[in-house]
Design a protein around this motif. Structure first.
Motif, PDB file in Angstrom:
ATOM      1  N   ARG A 124       0.825  -1.211   0.000  1.00  0.00           N
ATOM      2  CA  ARG A 124       0.000   0.000   0.000  1.00  0.00           C
ATOM      3  C   ARG A 124       0.860   1.262   0.000  1.00  0.00           C
ATOM      4  N   ARG A 125       1.912   1.269   0.804  1.00  0.00           N
ATOM      5  CA  ARG A 125       2.750   2.465   0.916  1.00  0.00           C
ATOM      6  C   ARG A 125       3.677   2.662  -0.281  1.00  0.00           C
ATOM      7  N   ALA A 126       3.995   1.564  -0.977  1.00  0.00           N
ATOM      8  CA  ALA A 126       4.937   1.682  -2.094  1.00  0.00           C
ATOM      9  C   ALA A 126       4.253   1.567  -3.450  1.00  0.00           C
ATOM     10  N   SER A 127       2.922   1.598  -3.459  1.00  0.00           N
ATOM     11  CA  SER A 127       2.194   1.368  -4.709  1.00  0.00           C
ATOM     12  C   SER A 127       2.482   2.421  -5.774  1.00  0.00           C
ATOM     13  N   ASP A 128       2.807   3.648  -5.360  1.00  0.00           N
ATOM     14  CA  ASP A 128       3.057   4.715  -6.334  1.00  0.00           C
ATOM     15  C   ASP A 128       4.555   4.943  -6.568  1.00  0.00           C
ATOM     16  N   GLN A 129       5.396   4.050  -6.052  1.00  0.00           N
ATOM     17  CA  GLN A 129       6.840   4.201  -6.213  1.00  0.00           C
ATOM     18  C   GLN A 129       7.333   3.405  -7.419  1.00  0.00           C
ATOM     19  N   GLU A 130       8.304   3.976  -8.109  1.00  0.00           N
ATOM     20  CA  GLU A 130       8.885   3.297  -9.256  1.00  0.00           C
ATOM     21  C   GLU A 130       9.670   2.064  -8.799  1.00  0.00           C
ATOM     22  N   GLY A 131       9.463   0.954  -9.461  1.00  0.00           N
ATOM     23  CA  GLY A 131      10.170  -0.279  -9.126  1.00  0.00           C
ATOM     24  C   GLY A 131       9.494  -1.115  -8.060  1.00  0.00           C
ATOM     25  N   ALA A 132       8.287  -0.714  -7.641  1.00  0.00           N
ATOM     26  CA  ALA A 132       7.565  -1.455  -6.608  1.00  0.00           C
ATOM     27  C   ALA A 132       6.717  -2.545  -7.248  1.00  0.00           C
ATOM     28  N   SER A 133       7.275  -3.719  -7.420  1.00  0.00           N
ATOM     29  CA  SER A 133       6.532  -4.853  -7.968  1.00  0.00           C
ATOM     30  C   SER A 133       6.057  -5.755  -6.838  1.00  0.00           C
ATOM     31  N   LEU A 134       5.064  -6.579  -7.138  1.00  0.00           N
ATOM     32  CA  LEU A 134       4.527  -7.493  -6.133  1.00  0.00           C
ATOM     33  C   LEU A 134       5.601  -8.473  -5.663  1.00  0.00           C
ATOM     34  N   ALA A 135       6.423  -8.944  -6.587  1.00  0.00           N
ATOM     35  CA  ALA A 135       7.482  -9.892  -6.222  1.00  0.00           C
ATOM     36  C   ALA A 135       8.517  -9.239  -5.309  1.00  0.00           C
ATOM     37  N   ARG A 136       8.877  -7.994  -5.602  1.00  0.00           N
ATOM     38  CA  ARG A 136       9.869  -7.299  -4.776  1.00  0.00           C
ATOM     39  C   ARG A 136       9.331  -7.037  -3.373  1.00  0.00           C
ATOM     40  N   ILE A 137       8.090  -6.564  -3.291  1.00  0.00           N
ATOM     41  CA  ILE A 137       7.485  -6.311  -1.983  1.00  0.00           C
ATOM     42  C   ILE A 137       7.360  -7.604  -1.193  1.00  0.00           C
ATOM     43  N   GLY A 138       6.944  -8.682  -1.874  1.00  0.00           N
ATOM     44  CA  GLY A 138       6.815  -9.964  -1.196  1.00  0.00           C
ATOM     45  C   GLY A 138       8.139 -10.461  -0.647  1.00  0.00           C
ATOM     46  N   LEU A 139       9.215 -10.291  -1.424  1.00  0.00           N
ATOM     47  CA  LEU A 139      10.535 -10.724  -0.980  1.00  0.00           C
ATOM     48  C   LEU A 139      11.017  -9.886   0.206  1.00  0.00           C
ATOM     49  N   ILE A 140      10.778  -8.570   0.151  1.00  0.00           N
ATOM     50  CA  ILE A 140      11.163  -7.694   1.262  1.00  0.00           C
ATOM     51  C   ILE A 140      10.465  -8.130   2.545  1.00  0.00           C
ATOM     52  N   SER A 141       9.165  -8.358   2.453  1.00  0.00           N
ATOM     53  CA  SER A 141       8.397  -8.752   3.633  1.00  0.00           C
ATOM     54  C   SER A 141       8.812 -10.134   4.131  1.00  0.00           C
ATOM     55  N   LEU A 142       9.061 -11.054   3.208  1.00  0.00           N
ATOM     56  CA  LEU A 142       9.455 -12.411   3.589  1.00  0.00           C
ATOM     57  C   LEU A 142      10.770 -12.402   4.366  1.00  0.00           C
ATOM     58  N   LEU A 143      11.708 -11.551   3.947  1.00  0.00           N
ATOM     59  CA  LEU A 143      12.994 -11.475   4.627  1.00  0.00           C
ATOM     60  C   LEU A 143      12.902 -10.731   5.956  1.00  0.00           C
ATOM     61  N   ARG A 144      11.863  -9.913   6.118  1.00  0.00           N
ATOM     62  CA  ARG A 144      11.659  -9.176   7.371  1.00  0.00           C
ATOM     63  C   ARG A 144      11.006 -10.034   8.452  1.00  0.00           C
ATOM     64  N   VAL A 145      10.209 -11.006   8.025  1.00  0.00           N
ATOM     65  CA  VAL A 145       9.391 -11.775   8.961  1.00  0.00           C
ATOM     66  C   VAL A 145      10.209 -12.468  10.055  1.00  0.00           C
ATOM     67  N   PRO A 146      11.352 -13.121   9.757  1.00  0.00           N
ATOM     68  CA  PRO A 146      12.082 -13.818  10.829  1.00  0.00           C
ATOM     69  C   PRO A 146      12.432 -12.920  12.007  1.00  0.00           C
ATOM     70  N   GLN A 147      12.882 -11.677  11.746  1.00  0.00           N
ATOM     71  CA  GLN A 147      13.218 -10.809  12.865  1.00  0.00           C
ATOM     72  C   GLN A 147      11.963 -10.322  13.587  1.00  0.00           C
ATOM     73  N   LEU A 148      10.892 -10.066  12.847  1.00  0.00           N
ATOM     74  CA  LEU A 148       9.641  -9.681  13.495  1.00  0.00           C
ATOM     75  C   LEU A 148       9.124 -10.794  14.393  1.00  0.00           C
ATOM     76  N   MET A 149       9.358 -12.036  13.992  1.00  0.00           N
ATOM     77  CA  MET A 149       8.865 -13.182  14.753  1.00  0.00           C
ATOM     78  C   MET A 149       9.616 -13.390  16.064  1.00  0.00           C
ATOM     79  N   GLU A 150      10.780 -12.757  16.229  1.00  0.00           N
ATOM     80  CA  GLU A 150      11.493 -12.887  17.497  1.00  0.00           C
ATOM     81  C   GLU A 150      10.672 -12.340  18.656  1.00  0.00           C
ATOM     82  N   GLN A 151       9.873 -11.292  18.392  1.00  0.00           N
ATOM     83  CA  GLN A 151       9.016 -10.737  19.431  1.00  0.00           C
ATOM     84  C   GLN A 151       7.829 -11.643  19.730  1.00  0.00           C
ATOM     85  N   VAL A 152       7.451 -12.463  18.765  1.00  0.00           N
ATOM     86  CA  VAL A 152       6.278 -13.330  18.902  1.00  0.00           C
ATOM     87  C   VAL A 152       6.633 -14.661  19.567  1.00  0.00           C
ATOM     88  N   LEU A 153       7.900 -15.038  19.529  1.00  0.00           N
ATOM     89  CA  LEU A 153       8.317 -16.366  20.006  1.00  0.00           C
ATOM     90  C   LEU A 153       7.849 -16.683  21.423  1.00  0.00           C
TER      91      LEU A 153
END
Length: 368
Positions: free
Chosen positions: A44-73
Motif C-alpha cells: 500500500r505504501r509503495a504502490s506509487d513508487q517506481e520499481g515497486a513490484s509485487l514480487a519485490r514487496i513480497g521478498l522484502i516482507s518475507l525477509l523481514r518476517v524472521p526478525q519480526l517473529m522474534e518478538q512473537v516467540l
C-alpha cells in the motif's frame, strides 16, 4: 524396572513431540499472518513508487518476517504449551498419567526441555540468521519507500548526527541506515565553517564512512556563494569513528548474537556507553529462561484445568500472566537501555521471576 524406565522415556518423547508440534504450528501460523499483513502494508505504501513490484514487496516482507517473529516467540511458546496441555487434558491423557503415578514434574519436564531447546536455538542460530535476512531485506528495499523507509524497515525515526571535522562542524541527516550505520541513504548535510556560519547544503543519494570523512555520491551542492552544482563524488570531513556512528544510530537488534560481544568491546574501548548492546546481549542469553517461564505458566493453567474445571477463565489467567511477564521484560529493557538498571539485572529478572513463580504455583498445586 527396565520396563518402567523405558515407558517413562517413551512418555517423555511423546509429550515432547506434542509440545514441539503445537508450538511450531502456532509459530508458523503467526509467521504467515504477519507476512500477509506486512506485505499488504508495504504494498500500500509503495504502490506509487517506481520499481515497486509485487514480487519485490513480497521478498522484502518475507525477509523481514524472521526478525519480526522474534518478538512473537515467547507468546508462541506460551500459547503452544497451553494448547498442548489442554489437548492432553481433554483426551484424559493427563488424568491417566496422574492415576498411573506420574507427577506434575514428570509431564512438565518434556515441555521445559522443548522450551529451553527452542530458546537456545533461537539465540545461537535463529537470531543471527534473522539479522542477516533483515539486512538483505533493507538492501532490496533501498530507496523504495522514500521518507517512510526508516519507519517501515528500521522502526526508528530519521537519523540526525552532529559532527566535527577538519573543515568544521556539520549536521548530517539520513533517511535509512545500512551496514550498522557505516552506510547511509537519502543523505542531507549542512556544513558550517570554523566561525559557525552556514556554508552549504549537500544532498546525496548515498554516504559511506571512510577514513575521517563521509564519501557522498550522486548529489547536489547548494552553496551561499554560487549556483547549485551536481556531483558524482563529494567528501565531508568527520572525526567520527565507525564505533561512534554505530553507537549513535545503529539499533541493537540489527546486530547478531555472535557479533554483539565485539561491538560491546569496541564501544567500551572508545569510551562510549554500551548499555543498549549489553542489554541486547543479556536479553538473548536470558531468552531460554523466559521461554521456560512461559512453559511453567502454561503448566499451572493445565493442572488447575484438570482438577478444577473453568477452562476459559483459567486460560485467560495464564494468558494475562504471560503478558504481564512480557511487559515486565519490556520495562526492564527500557530501564536497562537507559542505564538506570544494570543490563544483567534488567534482562534476567523477568525470566527468573517467571520461573520461580511457576515452580511455586506448581508446588502449591501438587503438594498443597
Amino acid at each position: 524396572m527396565l520396563t518402567t524406565a523405558r515407558s517413562g522415556r517413551t512418555l517423555a518423547v511423546y509429550l515432547a513431540l506434542r509440545f514441539l508440534v503445537s508450538i511450531g504450528g502456532l509459530f508458523l501460523l503467526a509467521a504467515v499472518l504477519i507476512f500477509v499483513f506486512d506485505a499488504l502494508e508495504l504494498l500500500r505504501r509503495a504502490s506509487d513508487q517506481e520499481g515497486a513490484s509485487l514480487a519485490r514487496i513480497g521478498l522484502i516482507s518475507l525477509l523481514r518476517v524472521p526478525q519480526l517473529m522474534e518478538q512473537v516467540l515467547p507468546f508462541a511458546v506460551l500459547f503452544g504449551a497451553i494448547t498442548a496441555f489442554l489437548g492432553l487434558s481433554r483426551k484424559l491423557e493427563l488424568v491417566v498419567a496422574r492415576a498411573a503415578g506420574v507427577s506434575v514434574w514428570q509431564f512438565t519436564a518434556p515441555a521445559l526441555a522443548v522450551g529451553l531447546l527452542i530458546g537456545i536455538a533461537a539465540v545461537l542460530v535463529y537470531n543471527p540468521l534473522a539479522v542477516v535476512l533483515r539486512t538483505q531485506s533493507d538492501e532490496i528495499a533501498s530507496g523504495l519507500f522514500g521518507r517512510e523507509q526508516n519507519f517501515l524497515l528500521q522502526t526508528t525515526g530519521d537519523i540526525w548526527l552532529r559532527q566535527d571535522g577538519v573543515d568544521g562542524e556539520s549536521v548530517l541527516h539520513a533517511k535509512q541506515i545500512l551496514d550498522n550505520g557505516e552506510r547511509l541513504l537519502g543523505v542531507t548535510v549542512f556544513t558550517f565553517d570554523r566561525k559557525g556560519s552556514f556554508v552549504e547544503r549537500i544532498e546525496a543519494r548515498e554516504a559511506v564512512l571512510a577514513d575521517q570523512s563521509w564519501r557522498l555520491s550522486s548529489g547536489t551542492v547548494y552553496s551561499t556563494s554560487g549556483d547549485p552544482r551536481a556531483f558524482t563524488s563529494y567528501s565531508v570531513s568527520t572525526y567520527l569513528t565507525p564505533t561512534e556512528v554505530r553507537e549513535s544510530i545503529a539499533a541493537p537488534e540489527s546486530i547478531g548474537f555472535w557479533d554483539l560481544p565485539r561491538v560491546i568491546e569496541l564501544s567500551q574501548r572508545a569510551g562510549l556507553p554500551a548499555y543498549r548492546y549489553s542489554l541486547q546481549y543479556q536479553t538473548l542469553l536470558a531468552r531460554p529462561a523466559l521461554l521456560a517461564a512461559m512453559v511453567l505458566i502454561a503448566a499451572c493453567v493445565s493442572l488447575r484445568v484438570s482438577r478444577m474445571g473453568g477452562v476459559g477463565r483459567l486460560i485467560l489467567g495464564g494468558i494475562l500472566a504471560g503478558f504481564v511477564l512480557y511487559v515486565l521484560s519490556e520495562l526492564g529493557k527500557d530501564l536497562g537501555g537507559a542505564g538506570i538498571v544494570p543490563p544483567l539485572l534488567a534482562a534476567w529478572a523477568p525470566g527468573v521471576f517467571g520461573v520461580l513463580m511457576g515452580i511455586t504455583i506448581l508446588l502449591h498445586l501438587e503438594d498443597g
